[in-house]
Enzyme design. Structure first.
Site: not given
Length: 415
Positions: A17, A168, A247-248
Site C-alpha cells: 500500500q 501506509d 484544537g481551540g
C-alpha cells in the site's frame, strides 16, 4: 495541454500500500509508471482479500490504476540487464522493500547513480536512522510508533488505531511530494538524489497537534480543552481525548435521531466561539448567552460535558442531515458521520471524480477513490490497474529489444 507529469518515467518497485499509493498519484498526474513484478506472482495484494476467485483483488486494483506492468526476474543476469536499461531510461525509482533489499540485488544507490546520474531514488521505510532502522513496519505499527495510537480512544480504554491508513497511504503521500520536489530541483541541478519517507515520521507529522499539546502539558500540567478537565487528572503524557476536537474550538460527536438502530446516526458538532449565540438560540438556551459561566470560551471549558449533553438533547430530535441543514444556516460547524455505504452512493463525490467507477476486463465494474488533488490544467482520468505482466512486451520494445530477443527472454523465464 498535456498532463502535469507527461514525459516522466517512474520505475515502480513498490508493493502492498504505501509505495503504490505514491506511484498511483504520480500516474494520475500523467507519469508513465512501470510496475516491476515477479512472473506468476506479482504484487502480493493481487491475491489478498479476494472477493472473486482468481481475479485481482480490490486491494490491488484500487492502488494500481494508470500503471503498466512488466514481469521480471531480477535475480537472473538477463533480468538484471533489463533492469539496467530501465534505470537508464527512467527518471525515478520508487521502492518499499525491506531495508537493504536493493543492495542485495546489486543495485545500491551508488550503483544506480553510476547507471543514471539523473535518477531520483525514492524509498518508503519504517523508521529513519536510529535503533529501529532495520525493523519492518506495517500500518498499525506505524500508527503506534508515530504517536497516533497513544492519543486515540477514550482515556478509560486502551490505545486505538484509526481506520484511516495514515501509516501506509499517509507515507505514500509524503513520498510523492518529496519526489515531485526532487524532480523540480533536478531542473536546476541536473542531478538526481535520494528521497526517503519513514512511516514513523509521516505519522508523527500528522500528529503534530499532539506534540504541541505535549509541550503545553509539560508547562501547564493541564489541558483545559480535553474532556479530562476539570475533574480528571493529567499524567506526564498527552492523554487520549475521545472525540475532542484537538484544537481551540471544542467539538464532540453527538447522537441524532435513530441512533438506537443506526451505528452512524451521529453528527460532529463544534461550539465555535463566533457562533455561540446562534448555538444557544437553536437549542433553546438563550440564558447561556449572558450567563458568566457560559458567555466566554474560557468560562465554558469547565462545562463542556454539560454543554454537549444539552446540545445532544436537541440533535437527538433530528436526523444527522436535518441537523446539518439547520446548523449550516447559522454557520455552525458540523458534519454528519458518513458510512462507507453512504459515501459510495454520494453523487456529488462521483461528479467531482473523488469516487470513480472503473471497468476491469475480469472483475467488471467496481468503485474506487479517484485523485483527491484536483489540477485545473491536468485533469485526472482514472484507468484500470494492469493485469500481471500485461505490458511486458510493450516495455521491452520501448527499451529497444527485438521480438526475437523478447522471445528468448520469455523462453528463459526472465519475464
Amino acid at each position: 495541454m498535456g498532463k502535469a507529469l507527461d514525459g516522466i518515467k517512474i520505475l515502480d518497485f513498490t508493493h502492498v500500500q504505501s509505495g503504490p499509493t505514491c506511484t498511483q498519484l504520480l500516474a494520475w498526474f500523467g507519469a508513465d509508471v512501470i510496475k516491476v513484478e515477479r512472473a506468476g506472482e506479482g504484487d502480493a495484494t493481487r491475491g489478498q482479500l479476494r472477493d472473486i476467485p482468481d481475479v485481482d483483488s480490490l486491494y490491488f486494483t484500487m492502488l494500481n490504476h494508470n500503471k503498466r506492468s512488466i514481469t521480471l526476474d531480477t535475480k537472473n543476469p538477463k533480468g538484471k540487464e533489463v533492469l539496467i536499461e530501465l534505470i537508464k531510461q527512467c527518471d525515478v525509482l520508487v521502492e518499499n522493500f525491506a531495508p537493504g533489499a536493493l543492495d542485495r540485488m546489486g543495485f545500491s544507490w551508488e550503483r544506480i547513480q553510476q547507471i543514471n546520474p539523473r535518477m531520483i531514488m525514492a524509498s518508503v521505510k519504517g523508521f529513519g536512522p536510529g535503533p529501529y532502522e532495520e525493523c519492518k513496519v506495517y500500518e498499525n505499527v506505524a500508527q503506534c510508533t508515530g504517536g497516533a495510537a497513544s492519543t486515540t480512544g477514550f482515556d478509560d480504554g486502551p490505545p486505538l488505531v484509526t481506520g484511516a491508513q495514515i501509516g501506509d497511504s499517509g507515507t505514500g503521500l509524503h513520498l510523492c511530494l518529496g519526489i515531485v520536489t526532487a524532480l523540480f530541483q533536478r531542473e536546476r541541478s541536473g542531478r538526481g538524489q535520494r528521497v526517503m519517507a519513514a512511516m514513523q515520521d509521516a505519522v508523527l507529522n500528522l500528529c503534530r497537534v499532539k506534540l504541541r499539546d505535549q509541550q503545553r502539558l509539560d508547562r501547564k500540567h493541564v489541558l483545559e480543552e480535553y474532556p479530562q478537565y476539570p475533574e480528571g487528572e493529567f499524567g506526564e503524557a498527552v492523554p487520549r481525548a475521545g472525540n475532542a476536537s484537538g484544537g481551540g474550538q471544542p467539538g464532540w460527536i453527538l447522537k441524532c435521531k435513530g441512533w438506537q438502530h443506526d451505528p452512524n446516526a451521529y453528527i460532529y458538532f463544534i461550539t465555535q466561539a463566533p457562533v455561540w449565540e446562534s448555538i444557544c438560540k437553536v437549542i433553546g438556551e438563550e440564558t447561556w448567552i449572558t450567563d458568566p459561566s457560559y458567555s466566554t470560551p474560557k468560562a465554558r471549558l469547565p462545562h463542556l460535558k454539560t454543554i454537549f449533553s444539552r446540545i445532544e438533547e436537541w440533535t437527538k430530535t433530528k436526523t444527522k442531515f436535518e441537523a446539518m441543514e439547520i446548523l449550516n444556516k447559522y454557520d455552525i460547524p458540523c458534519g454528519p458521520i458518513l458510512s462507507m455505504k453512504e459515501l459510495a452512493q454520494d453523487e456529488s463525490l462521483r461528479a467531482t471524480g473523488t469516487i470513480v467507477e472503473v471497468d476491469h476486463p475480469k472483475r467488471g465494474k467496481y468503485l474506487s477513490v479517484g485523485n483527491p488533488i484536483k489540477l485545473s490544467d491536468s485533469p485526472t482520468e482514472v484507468t484500470r490497474s494492469p493485469l500481471l505482466g500485461e505490458h511486458t512486451e510493450e516495455i521491452l520494445t520501448m527499451l529497444g529489444y527485438t521480438q526475437d530477443q523478447i522471445a528468448e527472454l520469455k523462453a528463459a523465464k526472465v519475464c
